[in-house]
Design a protein around this motif. Sequence first.
Motif, PDB file in Angstrom:
ATOM      1  N   VAL A 248       0.850  -1.183   0.000  1.00 35.52           N
ATOM      2  CA  VAL A 248       0.000   0.000   0.000  1.00 35.52           C
ATOM      3  C   VAL A 248       0.890   1.239   0.000  1.00 35.52           C
ATOM      4  O   VAL A 248       1.872   1.308   0.740  1.00 35.52           O
ATOM      5  N   ILE A 249       0.568   2.186  -0.868  1.00 40.39           N
ATOM      6  CA  ILE A 249       1.202   3.500  -0.806  1.00 40.39           C
ATOM      7  C   ILE A 249       0.367   4.340   0.147  1.00 40.39           C
ATOM      8  O   ILE A 249      -0.680   4.876  -0.225  1.00 40.39           O
ATOM      9  N   ASN A 250       0.802   4.416   1.410  1.00 39.13           N
ATOM     10  CA  ASN A 250       0.065   5.214   2.394  1.00 39.13           C
ATOM     11  C   ASN A 250       0.004   6.672   1.960  1.00 39.13           C
ATOM     12  O   ASN A 250      -1.024   7.324   2.084  1.00 39.13           O
ATOM     13  N   TYR A 251       1.115   7.165   1.489  1.00 39.92           N
ATOM     14  CA  TYR A 251       1.148   8.478   0.853  1.00 39.92           C
ATOM     15  C   TYR A 251       2.459   8.634   0.104  1.00 39.92           C
ATOM     16  O   TYR A 251       3.465   8.018   0.408  1.00 39.92           O
ATOM     17  N   TRP A 252       2.407   9.442  -0.924  1.00 36.88           N
ATOM     18  CA  TRP A 252       3.583   9.901  -1.647  1.00 36.88           C
ATOM     19  C   TRP A 252       3.452  11.407  -1.733  1.00 36.88           C
ATOM     20  O   TRP A 252       2.607  11.935  -2.438  1.00 36.88           O
ATOM     21  N   LYS A 253       4.285  12.100  -0.972  1.00 35.76           N
ATOM     22  CA  LYS A 253       4.261  13.558  -0.942  1.00 35.76           C
ATOM     23  C   LYS A 253       5.433  14.098  -1.756  1.00 35.76           C
ATOM     24  O   LYS A 253       6.573  13.674  -1.570  1.00 35.76           O
TER      25      LYS A 253
END
Length: 212
Positions: free
Chosen positions: A69-74
Motif C-alpha cells: 500500500v502506498i500510504n502516501y507519496w508527498k
Amino acid sequence: MKLSVIALTFAALVLSGCSSLTVEPLPEGLTEQPPADWRKTSARLDQLQHWELTGKLAVRQPSDSGTAVINYWKQDRETYELALSSSFLGMGRTTLEGVPGFIELTLPNGERYQSGDPESLVNAATGWLLPIDSLAWWIRGLPGPDGDFQLFFDDKGQLAVIRQLGWEIRYDRWQAFIEGYPHLPARITAVKGEKRVRVVVTSWNQTDGDSR
C-alpha cells in the motif's frame, strides 16, 4: 544491520504471497507524433510540483512478486516522501525520503539508512533496479530530465508509452483528479526485462505551495 538484512526486511514488507501482475503486449497503432496540444498539456503537468497521492504498488520479477500500500507519496518540487506498508503482514510503515542524488530509508523498527546513490540503495533494499529520481516525472506523465526518451501516443492523442533509461512506462489509465489540470495517470506499468512494477493511484491532491 547489514544491507542484506535491509533487503530481507523490505522484501517482507512488500510481499503478499499470491499477487498477480499481468502486462498486456504493447498495442499497435501508436505514433511518435504528439497531438497539437501536447506542449500545452506537458507544460501544465510540469507546473504540478506540490502534490500528494495514495494508491497501491505491485511488483513482479523472477525472484518474487507482491503488493504494498502506498500510504502516501508527498512531493514538494524535488523533495519527496514515500510511505509504504503491507497490510497483509501487519507490519509498520517504511519510508523513503530524499531529493535527486540523495535518499534516506527508514525501516519499520526505526533504523535509518542513507545513500548518495538512491537507485543502489533501493536496489539493495528491494531488489528493484528502479530509477527512483525519475518516478516523480513518470507518475505525472512526463519524461524525466535525465537520459534520452521516446514518447508514443494513441489514436486519441493520449500519451501511451515513455521509453527512457531502459524502462518502458505504459500508461494504462488516465483520470481527472485535480481541477484545473489535465488528466493524470491512474495506472502505470513500468517494464524492464523480466521486471514489472505497477502503480495504481486511488487519490491525487494538490498541496499548498503549488502555483496556479
